[in-house]
Design a protein around this motif. Structure first.
Motif, PDB file in Angstrom:
ATOM      1  N   PHE A  47      74.482 -23.788  11.876  1.00 29.46           N
ATOM      2  CA  PHE A  47      74.903 -25.025  12.531  1.00 29.46           C
ATOM      3  C   PHE A  47      73.659 -25.675  13.123  1.00 29.46           C
ATOM      4  N   ILE A  48      73.527 -26.971  12.933  1.00 28.07           N
ATOM      5  CA  ILE A  48      72.379 -27.704  13.477  1.00 28.07           C
ATOM      6  C   ILE A  48      72.842 -28.546  14.656  1.00 28.07           C
ATOM      7  N   TYR A  49      72.113 -28.446  15.773  1.00 29.00           N
ATOM      8  CA  TYR A  49      72.455 -29.207  16.970  1.00 29.00           C
ATOM      9  C   TYR A  49      71.238 -29.994  17.450  1.00 29.00           C
ATOM     10  N   ARG A  50      71.481 -31.210  17.871  1.00 31.78           N
ATOM     11  CA  ARG A  50      70.438 -31.999  18.518  1.00 31.78           C
ATOM     12  C   ARG A  50      70.423 -31.656  20.006  1.00 31.78           C
ATOM     13  N   ILE A  51      69.251 -31.430  20.572  1.00 25.06           N
ATOM     14  CA  ILE A  51      69.082 -31.170  22.000  1.00 25.06           C
ATOM     15  C   ILE A  51      68.084 -32.175  22.546  1.00 25.06           C
ATOM     16  N   ASP A  52      68.403 -32.748  23.690  1.00 23.47           N
ATOM     17  CA  ASP A  52      67.488 -33.688  24.320  1.00 23.47           C
ATOM     18  C   ASP A  52      66.108 -33.055  24.479  1.00 23.47           C
ATOM     19  N   ALA A  53      65.076 -33.810  24.129  1.00 22.70           N
ATOM     20  CA  ALA A  53      63.712 -33.256  24.131  1.00 22.70           C
ATOM     21  C   ALA A  53      63.322 -32.705  25.493  1.00 22.70           C
ATOM     22  N   GLY A  54      63.798 -33.329  26.565  1.00 21.63           N
ATOM     23  CA  GLY A  54      63.450 -32.869  27.901  1.00 21.63           C
ATOM     24  C   GLY A  54      64.104 -31.559  28.292  1.00 21.63           C
ATOM     25  N   MET A  55      65.173 -31.154  27.543  1.00 20.85           N
ATOM     26  CA  MET A  55      65.902 -29.941  27.893  1.00 20.85           C
ATOM     27  C   MET A  55      65.720 -28.821  26.871  1.00 20.85           C
ATOM     28  N   ALA A  56      64.987 -29.070  25.807  1.00 19.61           N
ATOM     29  CA  ALA A  56      64.838 -28.056  24.762  1.00 19.61           C
ATOM     30  C   ALA A  56      64.180 -26.786  25.301  1.00 19.61           C
ATOM     31  N   ASP A  57      63.141 -26.924  26.126  1.00 20.80           N
ATOM     32  CA  ASP A  57      62.471 -25.751  26.694  1.00 20.80           C
ATOM     33  C   ASP A  57      63.420 -24.942  27.575  1.00 20.80           C
ATOM     34  N   TYR A  58      64.286 -25.645  28.312  1.00 17.22           N
ATOM     35  CA  TYR A  58      65.235 -24.964  29.201  1.00 17.22           C
ATOM     36  C   TYR A  58      66.134 -24.023  28.398  1.00 17.22           C
ATOM     37  N   TRP A  59      66.820 -24.563  27.392  1.00 11.36           N
ATOM     38  CA  TRP A  59      67.774 -23.759  26.637  1.00 11.36           C
ATOM     39  C   TRP A  59      67.061 -22.703  25.785  1.00 11.36           C
ATOM     40  N   ALA A  60      65.883 -23.034  25.306  1.00 16.18           N
ATOM     41  CA  ALA A  60      65.143 -22.088  24.478  1.00 16.18           C
ATOM     42  C   ALA A  60      64.701 -20.863  25.266  1.00 16.18           C
ATOM     43  N   ASN A  61      64.491 -21.025  26.565  1.00 19.96           N
ATOM     44  CA  ASN A  61      63.979 -19.931  27.395  1.00 19.96           C
ATOM     45  C   ASN A  61      65.029 -19.315  28.305  1.00 19.96           C
ATOM     46  N   LEU A  62      66.292 -19.649  28.093  1.00 20.18           N
ATOM     47  CA  LEU A  62      67.360 -19.067  28.902  1.00 20.18           C
ATOM     48  C   LEU A  62      67.359 -17.546  28.797  1.00 20.18           C
ATOM     49  N   CYS A  63      67.012 -17.042  27.628  1.00 25.91           N
ATOM     50  CA  CYS A  63      66.997 -15.582  27.424  1.00 25.91           C
ATOM     51  C   CYS A  63      65.852 -14.910  28.174  1.00 25.91           C
ATOM     52  N   ASN A  64      64.880 -15.685  28.665  1.00 25.10           N
ATOM     53  CA  ASN A  64      63.751 -15.124  29.409  1.00 25.10           C
ATOM     54  C   ASN A  64      63.957 -15.178  30.919  1.00 25.10           C
ATOM     55  N   ALA A  65      65.157 -15.606  31.347  1.00 20.17           N
ATOM     56  CA  ALA A  65      65.417 -15.759  32.781  1.00 20.17           C
ATOM     57  C   ALA A  65      65.298 -14.424  33.510  1.00 20.17           C
ATOM     58  N   ARG A  66      64.793 -14.486  34.740  1.00 21.45           N
ATOM     59  CA  ARG A  66      64.601 -13.292  35.566  1.00 21.45           C
ATOM     60  C   ARG A  66      65.549 -13.341  36.756  1.00 21.45           C
ATOM     61  N   LYS A  67      66.191 -12.201  37.028  1.00 23.39           N
ATOM     62  CA  LYS A  67      67.127 -12.123  38.147  1.00 23.39           C
ATOM     63  C   LYS A  67      66.356 -12.158  39.463  1.00 23.39           C
ATOM     64  N   ILE A  68      66.743 -13.088  40.350  1.00 28.47           N
ATOM     65  CA  ILE A  68      66.071 -13.191  41.643  1.00 28.47           C
ATOM     66  C   ILE A  68      66.980 -12.808  42.810  1.00 28.47           C
ATOM     67  N   TYR A  69      68.299 -12.947  42.651  1.00 28.02           N
ATOM     68  CA  TYR A  69      69.252 -12.495  43.660  1.00 28.02           C
ATOM     69  C   TYR A  69      70.370 -11.754  42.938  1.00 28.02           C
ATOM     70  N   ALA A  70      70.752 -10.578  43.446  1.00 27.82           N
ATOM     71  CA  ALA A  70      71.730  -9.761  42.741  1.00 27.82           C
ATOM     72  C   ALA A  70      72.912  -9.393  43.636  1.00 27.82           C
ATOM     73  N   ASN A  71      74.097  -9.346  43.035  1.00 25.31           N
ATOM     74  CA  ASN A  71      75.309  -8.821  43.673  1.00 25.31           C
ATOM     75  C   ASN A  71      75.650  -9.509  44.989  1.00 25.31           C
ATOM     76  N   LEU A  72      75.531 -10.828  45.011  1.00 24.84           N
ATOM     77  CA  LEU A  72      75.984 -11.584  46.175  1.00 24.84           C
ATOM     78  C   LEU A  72      77.497 -11.735  46.067  1.00 24.84           C
ATOM     79  N   SER A  73      78.216 -11.422  47.114  1.00 21.21           N
ATOM     80  CA  SER A  73      79.675 -11.441  47.030  1.00 21.21           C
ATOM     81  C   SER A  73      80.256 -12.509  47.935  1.00 21.21           C
TER      82      SER A  73
END
Length: 324
Positions: free
Chosen positions: A88-114
């Motif tokens: 499937f081919i999707y168009r992504i706004d050029a300004g947001m392509a880096d955001y979605w492309a690097n979502l898998c590289n996100a680092r946890k900064i706060y954990a288990n807040l209830s």
């Protein structure tokens, strides 16, 4: 699931068996400029994010694993030669392509807040104020239903829910519904930051060094004395550490190191853990101010006078040394 906006596909259900994948990506770099090729099969999924000049990131995920793995584009191409993917081919706004492309590289900064400690609405507001580029992972309700709330530079982008096959919803109503669900049924929150230098907040704050062990021990003694007094109340229903955390949240604007979200200062099981870069006088000021305010709110100011005086006398030389 590899999450990004999939509401307006340019092309659907191409069969990878008949496609030269490298040429396909090259063609759509010229055709739409910025976007993603999403790959889906019964056993795995993947995505190749690109802009008009380069491939930003490539991801493969086995259905048997929850982990997303950035890989080389060559590995994706090799996978298309072994597995029959639907493309499937999707168009992504050029300004947001880096955001979605690097979502898998996100680092946890706060954990288990209830929700026992904070609510989702306040957490969102805090992350907006901190101009977070990342997302809040939400588990809510008795079944721990999963949702993700996305932010970029503090701006809310939208919400995706596992129950809706991770469909990306940008409406305020969807976010408000998620907040209401966590308020009514409870929830656990993890906060992730995407390591994109151009979207992170400004320059680093100069370090003031770590507080001394003597000061930490001194404050630990104070909190132990106060905890004993607070626990002796007849109507003591809420756990002391919960009350203290809530007070630290209130004081976080004046003393950022106390902010429980930052995980730099914690009091648990009558022990202090402190990794904050803060000098001794400031740490003492923040903790004692929080304790005095909480004592007043619990109606313990008068009862706390004697333990506080004994504590001050015990650490008189240290207090004089720090010119407090």
């Amino acid at each position: 699931m590899i999450v990004f906006p999939k509401d307006k596909p340019v092309v659907v259900n191409l069969n990878s068996y008949f496609i030269d994948f490298a040429k396909l990506v090259e063609h759509y770099q010229g055709e739409i400029g910025s976007g993603s090729v999403y790959l889906k099969s019964n056993t795995s999924e993947g995505a190749v994010f690109f802009n008009k000049d380069e491939i930003i990131n490539s991801i493969l995920k086995l259905r048997s694993s929850d982990k997303l793995r950035p890989v080389s584009t060559e590995k994706v191409i090799a996978a298309t030669e072994k597995v029959n993917f639907s493309l499937f081919i999707y168009r992504i706004d050029a300004g947001m392509a880096d955001y979605w492309a690097n979502l898998c590289n996100a680092r946890k900064i706060y954990a288990n807040l209830s929700t026992e400690f904070t609510n989702l609405e306040k957490l969102i507001a805090k992350m907006q104020a901190e101009k977070l580029t990342g997302y809040i992972d939400v588990a809510h309700g008795p079944q721990k239903d999963k949702s993700m709330l996305f932010l970029c530079g503090g701006k809310s982008l939208g919400v995706s829910r596992a129950a809706e096959n991770w469909r990306f919803d940008t409406t305020a109503a969807r976010r408000e519904a998620l907040v209401a669900q966590t308020t009514q049924m409870g929830g656990i929150f993890d906060v992730y930051r995407i390591p994109l230098e151009k979207t992170l907040p400004g320059a680093d704050v100069p370090s003031n060094g770590k507080p001394s062990p003597q000061t930490v021990a001194m404050l630990e003694d104070l909190l132990v004395q106060f905890e004993k007094l607070a626990g002796s109340r007849r109507n003591a229903k809420t756990d002391f550490t919960v009350l203290l955390k809530k007070k630290f949240v209130e004081k976080a604007d004046d003393f950022p190191f106390l902010d429980p979200f930052a995980s730099e200062f914690a009091y648990r099981q009558q022990k202090i853990r402190c990794s904050a870069e803060v000098n001794d006088p400031e740490l003492i000021a923040g903790v004692t101010e929080a304790v005095n305010e909480l004592a007043a709110e619990l109606g313990l100011t008068d009862k706390f006078k004697a333990p506080l005086a004994a504590w001050s006398n015990k650490y008189r030389s240290r207090i004089r040394q720090l010119k407090l």
